[in-house]
Design a protein around this motif. Structure first.
Motif, short mmCIF file in Angstrom:
data_model
loop_
_atom_site.label_atom_id
_atom_site.label_comp_id
_atom_site.label_asym_id
_atom_site.label_seq_id
_atom_site.Cartn_x
_atom_site.Cartn_y
_atom_site.Cartn_z
N ARG A 46 1.15 -1.31 -0.07
CA ARG A 46 -0.33 0.02 -0.28
C ARG A 46 1.08 1.44 -0.13
O ARG A 46 1.92 1.13 0.74
CB ARG A 46 -1.12 0.02 1.36
CG ARG A 46 -1.93 0.85 0.93
CD ARG A 46 -3.09 1.23 2.43
NE ARG A 46 -3.61 2.20 2.52
CZ ARG A 46 -4.97 2.27 1.90
NH1 ARG A 46 -5.19 1.52 1.14
NH2 ARG A 46 -6.06 2.78 1.95
N ARG A 94 1.74 4.98 -0.01
CA ARG A 94 1.14 5.84 1.05
C ARG A 94 0.50 6.88 0.35
O ARG A 94 -0.40 7.63 0.79
CB ARG A 94 2.73 7.28 1.75
CG ARG A 94 3.36 6.28 2.57
CD ARG A 94 4.20 7.15 3.12
NE ARG A 94 5.74 7.49 2.04
CZ ARG A 94 5.69 8.82 1.55
NH1 ARG A 94 4.68 9.74 2.28
NH2 ARG A 94 6.47 9.01 0.85
N GLU A 152 1.68 9.86 -2.07
CA GLU A 152 2.70 11.44 -2.36
C GLU A 152 3.30 11.13 -3.89
O GLU A 152 3.45 9.75 -4.99
CB GLU A 152 3.69 11.20 -2.14
CG GLU A 152 4.53 12.53 -2.31
CD GLU A 152 6.58 12.29 -1.77
OE1 GLU A 152 6.96 13.45 -1.80
OE2 GLU A 152 6.46 11.38 -1.47
N PRO A 189 1.43 13.27 0.43
CA PRO A 189 0.68 11.68 1.22
C PRO A 189 -1.01 12.78 1.84
O PRO A 189 -1.10 13.69 2.44
CB PRO A 189 1.02 11.32 1.83
CG PRO A 189 2.52 11.10 0.83
CD PRO A 189 2.21 12.71 0.88
N ASP A 207 5.03 7.41 -4.56
CA ASP A 207 6.22 7.27 -3.54
C ASP A 207 7.44 7.36 -3.76
O ASP A 207 8.43 6.61 -3.44
CB ASP A 207 5.76 6.43 -2.36
CG ASP A 207 4.11 6.18 -1.93
OD1 ASP A 207 3.78 7.51 -1.89
OD2 ASP A 207 3.86 5.31 -1.38
N HIS A 264 -3.37 0.81 -6.25
CA HIS A 264 -3.24 1.35 -5.55
C HIS A 264 -4.23 2.46 -5.61
O HIS A 264 -4.35 3.80 -5.24
CB HIS A 264 -1.79 2.38 -5.14
CG HIS A 264 -1.22 0.96 -4.83
ND1 HIS A 264 -1.21 0.34 -3.61
CD2 HIS A 264 0.57 0.83 -5.66
CE1 HIS A 264 -0.48 -0.58 -3.92
NE2 HIS A 264 0.75 -0.58 -4.56
N PRO A 299 -5.27 4.20 -1.46
CA PRO A 299 -4.68 5.42 -1.88
C PRO A 299 -4.97 6.80 -1.98
O PRO A 299 -5.12 7.86 -1.57
CB PRO A 299 -3.41 5.46 -0.57
CG PRO A 299 -3.38 3.75 -1.88
CD PRO A 299 -4.25 2.83 -1.98
N ARG A 347 -6.85 10.11 2.34
CA ARG A 347 -6.34 9.70 0.24
C ARG A 347 -5.62 10.81 0.11
O ARG A 347 -5.65 11.96 0.42
CB ARG A 347 -7.93 8.78 0.44
CG ARG A 347 -8.46 7.57 0.71
CD ARG A 347 -9.35 7.35 -0.01
NE ARG A 347 -9.56 6.08 0.51
CZ ARG A 347 -10.52 6.01 1.45
NH1 ARG A 347 -11.02 7.30 2.22
NH2 ARG A 347 -10.80 4.25 1.54
N THR A 348 -4.43 10.57 -0.94
CA THR A 348 -4.56 11.38 -1.86
C THR A 348 -5.38 11.58 -2.65
O THR A 348 -6.26 10.44 -3.94
CB THR A 348 -3.45 11.37 -2.79
OG1 THR A 348 -2.65 10.69 -1.70
CG2 THR A 348 -2.69 12.33 -3.27
#
Length: 606
Positions: free
Chosen positions: A344, A346, A348, A374, A409, A424, A506, A536-537
């Motif tokens: 998972r 983050r 970014e 994120p 990420d 994701h 995410p 969440r982004t």
């Protein structure tokens, strides 16, 4: 003579057809035991033909010199020959049908597997109607080549070989008559084959036009009717169907001419055979039984030769269809060279000097660079065609990024395995995609079906699906029709949002996710979406600026570039591009409100 089919050039008189057919027959390899068994059955059928001709020799000789109880022997032998022939025919036909249908099944699955893995650009260049024609009509044509044609070629081919062998055994000089005519038969078949394959390609293209035209008219039936397009669509469909009919009639005409010509060559061989067989100089070493047996075998060989000649049409259609199918299967699928996997991310997102243009030309994105933290909610706004949806579609790699770079990420998205990258990301499109099934099945689509009923219920509640689902006869199990036709636009979008909520990814991309919601539904769902976005982004593409006022950051795009960014308050204070868009929408809203108020004022007071 050449023919272009969906970008692939096929030369009719090249050996490519037989290369294609060999590739098609390669699908037989996994089923070789059944194939060999069917070959054995057809060999028995071919042997029974020669045995029957041989039996005629003994029968004629017996009539000349009768022996006791011969009638029992010959009657039993005849019955035995036909029983064995029947068993061989059943084993051969059933075996080859099993193999051929298995080949068609494998082929259909392979082309579908290729289609769902082809890059987005391929679907821009090919209409859905033509692609569906490959999976349906073209595969049916391959069925004819792999089932009917292969069965006839094998069965009748063995029969011809068996009977020709027997003719050579009886009198090799008379048998040469057939061999001398063979080049003429081969010439007729080859000449017809060229035209059969070229016309078959034309028919496949025209059938794609028919499917495409019908699909557009039926899917857009409301627009067709409201804009008086029924007569226009009738004429368009009739034109496409008429072209298909014309190509089909050309094929029929070719078959109608080629079959009698080939049969004429066969009849010529038979006439020469009878002429020479009746000449004492040629048959002086043959008994009456040999002579009758020879004529019987020669007569029996006509039917399989005719069948082999007539099957050429089906065979060429199948080869042309296989060429079309293989041309699609040979298209390069989405590149998946990445090796990186994460359980998972983050969330970014870093975009570096991103540029993009479609195959049709014209640069859509120009030097985009932006960092998204994120859990941050970033909104993309701008006029239509500014590149908002294109930018969002590059994050899940629906298109290859070049030049430029997108990192999630800190890892380039090209380094992720495609399935892991998309694992994701949750997406809600402006054009909602739903499937013919129930509300529950559309929320828990595919891999999401493993989620518990409680999780599905919570997702439906968060997206306000339960609000209308509970009023339906079967609740969450209510069928919604093809593409969700039984739901309103707002209901369809809420269903798509519930699917994204259930995925719990995410990174969340909302492309005009509330565009089809009425004001009341929008108020209900806005609070739910704010809760869903937490942690969440989120990348939000919005036309109505009122829906993204609480976004952490707003990116204003014009002509493929980011011209402004900041919060709602900051951008209004700058009095730049965002402020102009906001003012424009504010004025439009007031005008609409004024018009609505005027509509409810009593006429006598106006």
């Amino acid at each position: 003579m050449s023919n272009s089919t969906n970008g692939a050039t096929v030369t009719a008189d090249s050996p490519k057809g037989w290369v294609t057919y060999r590739r098609l027959l390669a699908y037989v390899k996994p089923y070789w035991p059944a194939f060999l068994l069917s070959m054995l059955g057809f060999m028995v059928v071919a042997g029974s033909q020669a045995a029957f001709a041989k039996l005629m020799k003994h029968l004629v000789d017996e009539l000349a010199s009768p022996t006791p109880n011969a009638h029992w022997l010959f009657a039993g032998t005849i019955m035995g020959v036909f029983v064995v022939r029947g068993l061989g025919s059943f084993v051969g036909s059933y075996g080859i049908a099993y193999v051929s249908r298995s080949v068609v099944h494998s082929l259909r699955c392979d082309i579908f597997d290729t289609l769902i893995r082809l890059p987005s650009q391929y679907f821009h260049a090919h209409t859905t109607g033509h692609l569906l024609a490959k999976v349906t009509y073209n595969v049916d044509q391959v069925t004819g080549a792999a089932t009917g044609a292969l069965k006839t070629v094998v069965r009748e081919g063995f029969t011809v070989i068996g009977l020709m062998g027997y003719l050579v055994f009886l009198n090799w000089r008379l048998a040469l008559v057939f061999f001398t005519v063979s080049p003429l038969i081969a010439w007729g078949v080859r000449t017809a084959s060229k035209r059969f394959r070229r016309l078959s390609h034309n028919i496949q293209n025209s059938m794609g036009d028919v499917t495409h035209t019908a699909s557009e008219a039926l899917q857009g039936y409301q627009v067709v009717r409201i804009f008086g397009g029924m007569e226009y669509e009738r004429q368009r469909f009739e034109k496409a169907s008429q072209r298909n009919q014309q190509q089909g009639m050309k094929l029929v005409a070719t078959e109608a001419i080629s079959t009698p010509v080939i049969q004429f060559f066969v009849a010529l061989a038979m006439a020469m055979l009878v002429f020479m067989a009746l000449n004492p100089a040629w048959n002086k070493s043959m008994t009456s039984g040999d002579f009758i047996s020879f004529l019987t075998a020669a007569g029996l060989i006509v039917q399989p030769l005719r069948a082999l000649a007539e099957i050429n049409n089906t065979l060429q259609r199948g080869i042309a269809a296989a060429e079309s199918i293989f041309s699609t299967m040979d298209e390069p699928v989405e590149v998946d060279s990445g090796t990186y996997r994460l359980e998972r991310v983050r969330g970014e997102i870093q975009i570096r000097n991103l540029e993009f243009q479609y195959n049709t030309g014209g640069q859509v994105l120009k030097g985009i660079s932006v960092d998204i933290k994120p859990g941050e909610t970033v909104a993309l706004v701008g006029r239509s065609g500014s590149g908002k949806s294109t930018l969002a579609s590059l994050i899940p790699r629906f298109y290859d990024v070049a030049p430029g770079q997108i990192l999630i990420d800190g890892v380039d998205i090209n380094d992720y395995q495609l399935d892991n990258l998309r694992q994701h990301i949750a997406l809600v499109n402006q054009q909602v995609v739903l499937f013919a099934g129930s509300l529950k099945e559309n929320i828990a689509y595919a891999g999401l079906g493993e989620r518990s009923d409680e999780q599905i219920q919570q997702a439906a509640e968060a997206a306000h699906v339960l609000e209308f689902a509970e009023r339906m006869p079967e609740g969450m199990n209510t069928l919604i029709g093809e593409k969700g036709v039984l739901l309103s636009g707002g209901q369809r979008q809420r269903l798509a949002i519930a699917r994204a909520v259930l995925k719990d990814a995410p990174i969340l991309i909302l492309d005009e996710a509330t565009s089809a919601l009425d004001t009341e539904s929008e108020r209900h769902i806005q609070a739910a979406m704010e809760a869903v976005m937490k942690g969440r982004t989120t990348l939000v593409i919005a036309h109505r600026l009122s829906t993204i006022e609480k976004a952490d950051r707003i990116l204003v795009m014009e002509q493929g570039q980011i011209v402004e960014q900041g919060s709602h308050t900051e951008l209004l204070a700058r009095n730049g591009a965002y402020a102009k868009l906001h003012q424009m929408q504010f004025n439009e809203s007031h005008e609409q409100a004024a018009d609505a108020s005027a509509d409810v004022v009593p006429k006598e007071l106006s």
